[in-house]
Motif scaffolding. Structure first.
Motif, mmCIF file in Angstrom:
data_model
loop_
_atom_site.group_PDB
_atom_site.id
_atom_site.type_symbol
_atom_site.label_atom_id
_atom_site.label_comp_id
_atom_site.label_asym_id
_atom_site.label_seq_id
_atom_site.Cartn_x
_atom_site.Cartn_y
_atom_site.Cartn_z
ATOM 1 N N UNK A 58 4.399 9.286 6.741
ATOM 2 C CA UNK A 58 3.129 10.183 6.469
ATOM 3 C C UNK A 58 2.240 9.461 5.528
ATOM 4 N N UNK A 59 2.417 7.977 5.238
ATOM 5 C CA UNK A 59 1.542 7.545 4.343
ATOM 6 C C UNK A 59 0.111 7.081 4.837
ATOM 7 N N UNK A 64 10.599 10.096 -1.598
ATOM 8 C CA UNK A 64 9.203 9.554 -1.564
ATOM 9 C C UNK A 64 8.931 8.316 -0.651
ATOM 10 N N UNK A 65 10.091 7.622 -0.497
ATOM 11 C CA UNK A 65 10.006 6.573 0.692
ATOM 12 C C UNK A 65 9.975 7.141 2.181
ATOM 13 N N UNK A 66 10.809 8.125 2.368
ATOM 14 C CA UNK A 66 10.518 8.726 3.466
ATOM 15 C C UNK A 66 9.365 9.504 3.844
ATOM 16 N N UNK A 71 0.774 -1.112 0.129
ATOM 17 C CA UNK A 71 0.195 -0.031 0.016
ATOM 18 C C UNK A 71 0.876 1.160 -0.052
ATOM 19 N N UNK A 72 1.661 1.368 0.901
ATOM 20 C CA UNK A 72 2.742 2.528 1.074
ATOM 21 C C UNK A 72 3.840 2.754 -0.095
ATOM 22 N N UNK A 85 -5.690 8.348 5.211
ATOM 23 C CA UNK A 85 -6.883 9.029 5.770
ATOM 24 C C UNK A 85 -7.441 10.076 5.219
ATOM 25 N N UNK A 86 -6.321 11.037 4.442
ATOM 26 C CA UNK A 86 -6.958 12.198 3.634
ATOM 27 C C UNK A 86 -7.652 11.811 2.774
#
Length: 163
Positions: A153-154, A146-148, A105-106, A159-160
């Motif tokens: 924050x994934x 992007x990984x960080x 997912x992330x 959730x957003x």
């Protein structure tokens, strides 16, 4: 502890790609194996311990394995299609690492942010004539960003979006 280890791997990948244009295969593979074992140890094979929960019907361990395969395949296909002109095999190994550490997912979030930041920075470099359209840009630098973002924050991003 896992966040520190993950960030350390990203830092190594960032520096190697930025300064030398290569990714050390052994480090990427070691990191991948480490996070696969960590997923098994922390969440268990069926996600019943460690507070793990299923995502898209997959156990956390399955998400780790499928993420690793998807991350590698995504870049391997691009590498094969372009004979290595678009991305290198180091990017595929970092995709393998990101998939194993972030899960399926992330991984999508990491790739989304990587391509967005890569495009924005590349356009800026071209506009200011720092790079030409034919020049290469070390993409793993953007993969690490992007990984960080996906690691830290994934969940907030999903959730957003209402997931």
């Amino acid at each position: 502890v896992f966040s520190i280890i993950f960030t350390a791997f990203l830092f190594i990948f960032f520096c190697f790609d930025y300064f030398y244009g290569v990714i050390p295969d052994a480090i990427a593979i070691f990191g991948t194996v480490f996070f696969i074992f960590a997923a098994f140890a922390r969440r268990g094979l069926f996600g019943q311990d460690g507070g793990g929960h299923a995502v898209w019907g997959l156990s956390p361990f399955d998400s780790t394995l499928f993420g690793a395969v998807a991350g590698f395949a995504f870049f391997w296909i691009q590498h094969q299609a372009s004979s290595g002109r678009w991305v290198g095999m180091g990017d595929a190994l970092v995709g393998l690492f990101l998939g194993a550490s972030l899960g399926l997912r992330n991984l999508g979030i990491a790739l989304l942010f990587s391509y967005i930041f890569g495009a924005i920075i590349s356009v800026i470099l071209i506009i200011f004539k720092i790079k030409k359209r034919t020049d290469t840009v070390p993409f793993c630098v953007f993969l690490t960003i992007g990984g960080f973002l996906a690691w830290f924050f994934g969940a907030d991003f999903f959730r957003f979006l209402g997931y």
